[in-house]
Design an enzyme around this catalytic site. Structure first.
Site, mmCIF file in Angstrom:
data_model
loop_
_atom_site.group_PDB
_atom_site.id
_atom_site.type_symbol
_atom_site.label_atom_id
_atom_site.label_comp_id
_atom_site.label_asym_id
_atom_site.label_seq_id
_atom_site.Cartn_x
_atom_site.Cartn_y
_atom_site.Cartn_z
ATOM 1 N N ASP A 323 0.852 -1.176 0.000
ATOM 2 C CA ASP A 323 0.000 0.000 0.000
ATOM 3 C C ASP A 323 0.892 1.231 0.000
ATOM 4 O O ASP A 323 2.043 1.180 0.449
ATOM 5 C CB ASP A 323 -0.902 -0.014 1.233
ATOM 6 N N ASP A 575 -1.903 -3.770 6.513
ATOM 7 C CA ASP A 575 -2.029 -3.532 7.947
ATOM 8 C C ASP A 575 -3.466 -3.321 8.413
ATOM 9 O O ASP A 575 -3.695 -3.102 9.599
ATOM 10 C CB ASP A 575 -1.204 -2.313 8.360
ATOM 11 N N ASN A 668 24.132 -44.752 2.677
ATOM 12 C CA ASN A 668 23.136 -43.679 2.827
ATOM 13 C C ASN A 668 23.377 -42.880 4.091
ATOM 14 O O ASN A 668 23.244 -41.653 4.108
ATOM 15 C CB ASN A 668 21.725 -44.275 2.856
#
Length: 835
Positions: A323, A575, A668
């Site tokens: 904004d 907000d 592994n």
């Protein structure tokens, strides 16, 4: 029929003198605090169950249970332990974020001015009480700058205007007035919790508090959140892996049964191969990377990450919607221009406007400070006191002008009027053609993004009676004053940093397109597209600034959704209550600490302040984590895929198992332990300058290509071992083969760790870093384990010197091929972790 003011007071069992302390306490105990209902945070078991729904965690859990079913207890124990550690790290990180958010929430408190009495016989006194202690029936006072503490009905009001953008998204002040008999459906006599008083004053009675307010009702609107960028990427990759992992054991069993007649005996090996393809350490690596970055952000920049995967999404963000008000600007106007009737700069226009502002403020009852008046006084300096004030006619929303009357020459008064251009010009004695010219001049200033006020004066004979609005006629036009929004400190630098990071900034605002575009230009930014919410929004390109004006809350959510549908990863900074739909619609919802509670609770990331600089730091931290996660995935999956394909091929060609199940699991385990270093790696700076996003198609192409290259290296090793000198006994042949391939696998995996890291090249690296040292340790383990007692327990043996020489030759060719393939891949500029 709406209640009259008297009827409302009777229904609330109160009066103009307010409640007593006893009455207020009883109502507070019965109705609860004036805070929105906030659901309790999830419990440990619920958080853990939510963590288990992660695709890779669920896959590992399934493989662990399968391993337990076939009595492969070591495999099951290792996998289930990794699942437990991953869940514990994720739950701990989320709880830490919730505690930090609660601490931030505690810093945002407020008070209200309320009339209270100690008992029925005492006089009411105005006092400040916490907003949470207000109850229906309380009589409150409102003034400029106050937040409306609850839903109220006005009893008295004077020049009252409020901003309802927290509910509606509209930033323009809305006039409010008291009404003894309100019109049906009208809301001009109502003010709602969370709205801000701009001008005027009022006395009002509280009618609703807590979860019963309109503000709280907006929080209860269910919004279904779409999967984020991280969720979509991980789901896409994980489902491919799930299918491949589920397909591997049956293929191994069928091939072994058809060619060698040992299907059941091959079951543990088949499970071990499937486990070998799975990135067992992924939950731990992901959680550790994100948790470390989140903790660092909270400590150094006061950024609280409430949902850990949101940090990865921040790294992938290529569009940030913000904004204008309060983000790029401080919601405080400053004077940008003062023009005479001829359109040229005229300091006298500013001086007269400041004189009117000074005496309007001094003589108004009660004083009603206005942001524009403050801007005029700040720009003009000490003016106004050289005159004697006579009267003030404050701003009236109906007439849109304010007038101050000051003493002029002997027996004369001077009227100083300022306000909306059209209304001031209507009160001036001007020819029609001049009237139109001045309107056009004001329109040009407005089109350039300025908020414009007109200033006019008139000299009149002094009068004894009070001055009235009807007296403000026949004025002399003085000029225009243009205002722009005060720029937020650091906003220009922060936006330039974001655009340099490849983030396109969309400014979503309810203001006029020219106003928003001017703010961007004042910040020194090149504005790309300027559009309205009703028009098409183009979001192509990397970096830059675009403006979308005339946005409602629904428009913001629609714009964000449209950007996501176009393939962008979108962050949204909001907000207000009107921002909640967009916060949910974005991949990453961001709210400042001072945001309304519902916005903070809806956000994934909470900033210590509404500062774009903090977002830049969070984006870089997200990219840092994402790069390490991508490095782990590309190294692990390409290496594992190559090994699995080689094992499948060897299982078909060899009369014995290419590697024993215990050896597969040991390999592994070594590889997984070495890869923990990826959580602490330092990606190249070039990676941090662009969004890092896991794109499943490109990612799968990467691991397939490099996995096949790894398979070729393994098959070359088989060929070399077939012609190498070996022992006479069949058992020795198998042991040598198993030992040589075990060593070759760990050495190739060490090479892959070094050469396939995201954004890293071997050339020019001064220090090996955590991954380099870990790869060296892995290579050392591959050389020493077959010689150790552990190697004997795993039925391996030391290799003859000629085998080491042959393996070195194969690995040298593989390293060269890997380097060439990596360089070609980098030149093409497409990758699994890139957009």
């Amino acid at each position: 029929m709406p209640d009259t003011a008297l009827g409302l007071l009777r229904r609330l069992e109160t009066g103009p003198r307010g409640l007593t302390d006893t009455e207020a306490g009883a109502r507070l105990a019965a109705l609860g605090e004036n805070v929105p209902a906030r659901p309790a945070g999830p419990s440990w078991p619920r958080r853990s169950a939510r963590a288990l729904r992660d695709p890779f965690t669920a896959l590992l859990l399934t493989l662990g249970l399968v391993s337990a079913c076939v009595a492969s207890w070591r495999t099951a124990s290792v996998i289930l332990a990794l699942v437990a550690v991953s869940c514990a790290l994720r739950v701990t990180g989320e709880r830490r974020a919730d505690r930090a958010l609660a601490a931030l929430r505690g810093l945002v408190t407020g008070t209200a001015t309320v009339l209270r009495r100690t008992d029925d016989a005492s006089e009411p006194r105005a006092r400040e009480v916490p907003v949470a202690d207000l109850v229906p029936g309380d009589v409150v006072r409102l003034g400029p700058g106050d937040l409306v503490p609850a839903d109220v009905t006005l009893l008295r009001a004077r020049g009252l205007t409020v901003r309802e953008d927290a509910l509606t998204g509209e930033s323009a002040p809305v006039p409010k007035h008291a009404a003894d008999v309100p019109e049906p459906g009208a809301e001009t006599h109502l003010c709602f919790q969370g709205c801000a008083v701009v001008t005027g004053s009022a006395t009002a009675v509280v009618v609703e508090t807590g979860p019963r307010t309109r503000f709280a009702a907006a929080q209860q609107t269910p919004v279904r959140r779409e999967p984020s960028a991280f969720d979509r990427s991980v789901h896409g990759i994980s489902w491919v892996l799930v299918r491949f992992v589920l397909l591997t054991p049956p293929l191994v069993l069928m091939a072994a049964a058809a060619l060698h007649g040992r299907g059941v005996a091959t079951l543990p090996f088949a499970v071990a191969v499937a486990v070998g393809l799975t990135p067992e350490m992924l939950p731990v690596i992901v959680t550790t990377c994100l948790a470390r970055a989140a903790a660092l952000l909270a400590r150094t920049h006061e950024v609280v990450v409430r949902r850990l995967p949101a940090l990865h999404d921040l790294g992938a963000v290529d569009v940030l919607c913000v904004d204008k008000t309060g983000t790029l600007t401080q919601d405080r106007p400053v004077v940008a221009a003062a023009l005479g009737p001829d359109g040229r700069t005229d300091p006298e226009v500013l001086r007269w406007a400041a004189v009117g502002a000074w005496w309007t403020l001094q003589l108004a009852e009660p004083p009603a400070p206005d942001a524009l008046d403050e801007a005029l006084l700040s720009a003009a300096g000490p003016v106004g006191e050289e005159y004697d004030g006579v009267a003030a006619l404050p701003f009236d929303p109906a007439h849109r002008v304010a007038t101050a009357v000051v003493a002029g020459s002997l027996g004369r008064h001077v009227l100083v009027t300022k306000g909306a251009v059209e209304d001031v010009l209507d009160r001036c004695a001007l020819p029609e053609e001049e009237h139109r010219r001045l309107l056009a001049l004001a329109a040009r200033q407005a089109e350039s993004g300025l908020r414009v006020l007109a200033v006019a004066t008139a000299e009149r004979p002094a009068v004894v009676r009070s001055w009235r609005a009807a007296d403000v006629r026949g004025l002399t036009f003085r000029g225009l004053v243009g205002f722009r929004d005060e720029l937020a400190p650091g906003a220009a630098e922060a936006l330039r940093e974001l655009t340099a990071l490849g983030v396109t900034v969309h400014v979503l605002t309810g203001d006029h397109p020219a106003t928003a575009a001017r703010v961007c230009r004042d910040l020194g930014l090149d504005v790309g597209e300027v559009a309205t919410a009703s028009g098409a929004v183009v979001a192509g390109g990397a970096g830059g600034v675009r403006v979308v004006a005339r946005c409602t809350s629904e428009d913001k959510a629609r714009v964000v959704g449209g950007l996501r549908e176009a393939g962008h990863t979108v962050g949204f900074l909001g907000d207000g209550v009107n921002d909640v739909p967009a916060l949910h619609a974005a991949d990453v919802g961001i709210a400042p600490r001072g945001a309304v509670a519902v916005a903070r609770e809806s956000a994934d990331v909470v900033l210590g302040s509404k500062d774009l600089t903090a977002i830049g730091h969070a984006v870089v931290a997200g990219r840092h984590s994402s790069a390490n996660i991508a490095s782990y995935l590309r190294v692990t999956l390409s290496s594992n895929l190559g090994n699995v394909l080689a094992m499948l091929g060897a299982g078909l060609l060899l009369p014995f198992l290419p590697m024993l199940p215990a050896q597969v699991l040991a390999q592994n385990l070594c590889f997984d332990a070495a890869q923990l270093a990826f959580a602490h790696d330092r990606p190249d700076r070039a990676v941090l300058r662009r969004p890092t996003r896991l794109r499943p198609p490109a990612f799968l192409r990467f691991i397939t290509g490099f996995g096949l290259l790894n398979t070729v290296a393994d098959l070359a090793t088989f060929t070399v071992l077939a012609f190498a000198p070996h022992g006479n006994a069949a058992l020795d042949d198998r042991m040598l083969f198993h030992s040589a391939w075990f060593t070759e696998n760990l050495l190739t995996q060490a090479l892959v760790m070094v050469l396939l890291r995201t954004g890293r090249r071997v050339a020019g690296r001064r220090r090996p870093g955590p991954v380099g040292w870990s790869a060296a340790a892995l290579a050392t383990a591959g050389l020493l384990i077959p010689l150790s007692p552990l190697g004997t327990a795993l039925r391996m043996t030391g290799l003859p010197a000629v085998h080491y020489a042959l393996l070195a030759a194969v690995l040298g060719v593989y390293a060269l091929a890997l380097t060439v393939a990596r360089a070609r891949y980098d030149r093409r500029g497409s990758g699994a972790a890139q957009p």
